[in-house]
Design an enzyme around this catalytic site. Structure first.
Site, short mmCIF file in Angstrom:
data_model
loop_
_atom_site.label_atom_id
_atom_site.label_comp_id
_atom_site.label_asym_id
_atom_site.label_seq_id
_atom_site.Cartn_x
_atom_site.Cartn_y
_atom_site.Cartn_z
N PRO A 44 0.79 -1.02 0.56
CA PRO A 44 0.21 0.27 -0.12
C PRO A 44 0.68 0.98 -0.19
CG PRO A 44 -0.42 -1.45 2.01
CD PRO A 44 0.63 -1.98 1.06
N GLU A 45 0.94 1.70 -0.89
CA GLU A 45 1.44 3.97 -0.58
C GLU A 45 0.66 4.55 -0.50
OE1 GLU A 45 2.74 4.29 -4.77
OE2 GLU A 45 2.72 1.81 -5.25
#
Ligand code: ZN
Length: 281
Positions: free
Chosen positions: A2-3
């Site tokens: 996840p960014e």
């Protein structure tokens, strides 16, 4: 992994539903995901209410309140490669690799699931919730949030000789960009990932700064990109992967000039680019 947009989506999904809930029980199935003493941790959480759910770079923070709304410390989650935070009704089957369950009064549970265990959980003592530098064992320092980086500071950062992609992926000077949004921003700005940061002219620096912001904001609006394990807190999928221009699109036409997208190695990662829109390197 996840960014920033995925983490922001999770935080937004959790905030409205967790705020005000009181922790009734803490089940820690694997104490090695916790950086600190399990006994202290469990005792610190019980009977506390969630006062605030927020984000620092890619960390998800839950600030708790005790009687009289006194700051009772802050829980920090880092999702690492495969971590997920799920908000479920109590009594639902517990899926494998669920390392921590917070049971709230009324039955709702917040579950931390992380098969590969690159993520983790930390607890910041009361009064230290804003701390960005002292974060306990193994929680790296994070720099300025990529969505809030002023142009002046960004220009300063890009004076370095480092390769632009490696520099953007380094979370210490600027936090939040990972492989996907890095490639997408570089394409939108027309910059080759292998160029040295200090070779970018002022116009390119401005374009890149604007592109990073635009890509991250659009991705937040789309609920992030669902690739691999990522799900929002309610289990739903993001939609930004449908709008990727280069990432994961090797051999397919560039949406701007129709040249086939190529994949190269940059900063030890797969990097996708259009050699016509992003010359040099
Ligand atoms: Zn192109």
């Amino acid at each position: 992994m996840p960014e920033l947009p995925e983490v922001e989506t999770i935080v937004r999904g959790l905030a409205g539903r967790l705020r005000g809930l009181e922790v009734e029980a803490v089940h820690l199935a694997r104490s090695d995901v916790l950086h600190g003493s399990p006994t202290v941790f469990c005792a610190a959480l019980r009977r506390r209410r969630v006062a605030r759910v927020w984000r620092v770079a890619k960390q998800i923070r839950l600030t708790l309140a005790g009687p009289g709304r006194r700051d009772a410390g802050t829980l920090v989650f880092h999702l690492g490669m495969s971590g997920r935070l799920l908000l479920v009704a109590g009594g639902r089957p517990v899926e494998p690799h669920t390392h921590l369950r917070l049971v709230f009064r009324g039955g709702t549970e917040l579950r931390f699931v992380d098969p590969r265990r690159f993520g983790g959980v930390w607890f910041l003592a009361p009064g230290r919730s804003d701390d960005r530098t002292w974060l306990g064992r193994n929680l790296p320092q994070v720099g300025q949030d990529a969505l809030r980086m002023p142009l002046k500071a960004f220009r300063e950062l890009l004076r370095r000789r480092r390769q632009i992609k490696a520099l953007l992926l380094d979370q210490r000077p600027m936090a939040g960009l990972g492989n996907i949004y890095c490639d997408e921003a570089l394409h939108r700005a027309g910059i080759h990932p292998l160029r040295r940061a200090c070779t970018l002219n002022d116009d390119e620096v401005r374009r890149l700064h604007a592109a990073i912001r635009r890509v991250l904001q659009a991705a937040v609006r789309a609920g992030g990109s669902s690739i691999g394990d990522y799900r929002a807190a309610d289990g739903s999928l993001g939609r930004f992967q449908l709008r990727h221009r280069v990432y994961g699109r090797e051999g397919r036409p560039c949406p701007r000039c129709r040249t086939a997208i190529v994949r190269i190695a940059a900063a030890g990662r797969s990097s996708y680019l259009c050699s016509r829109c992003q010359p040099g390197g």
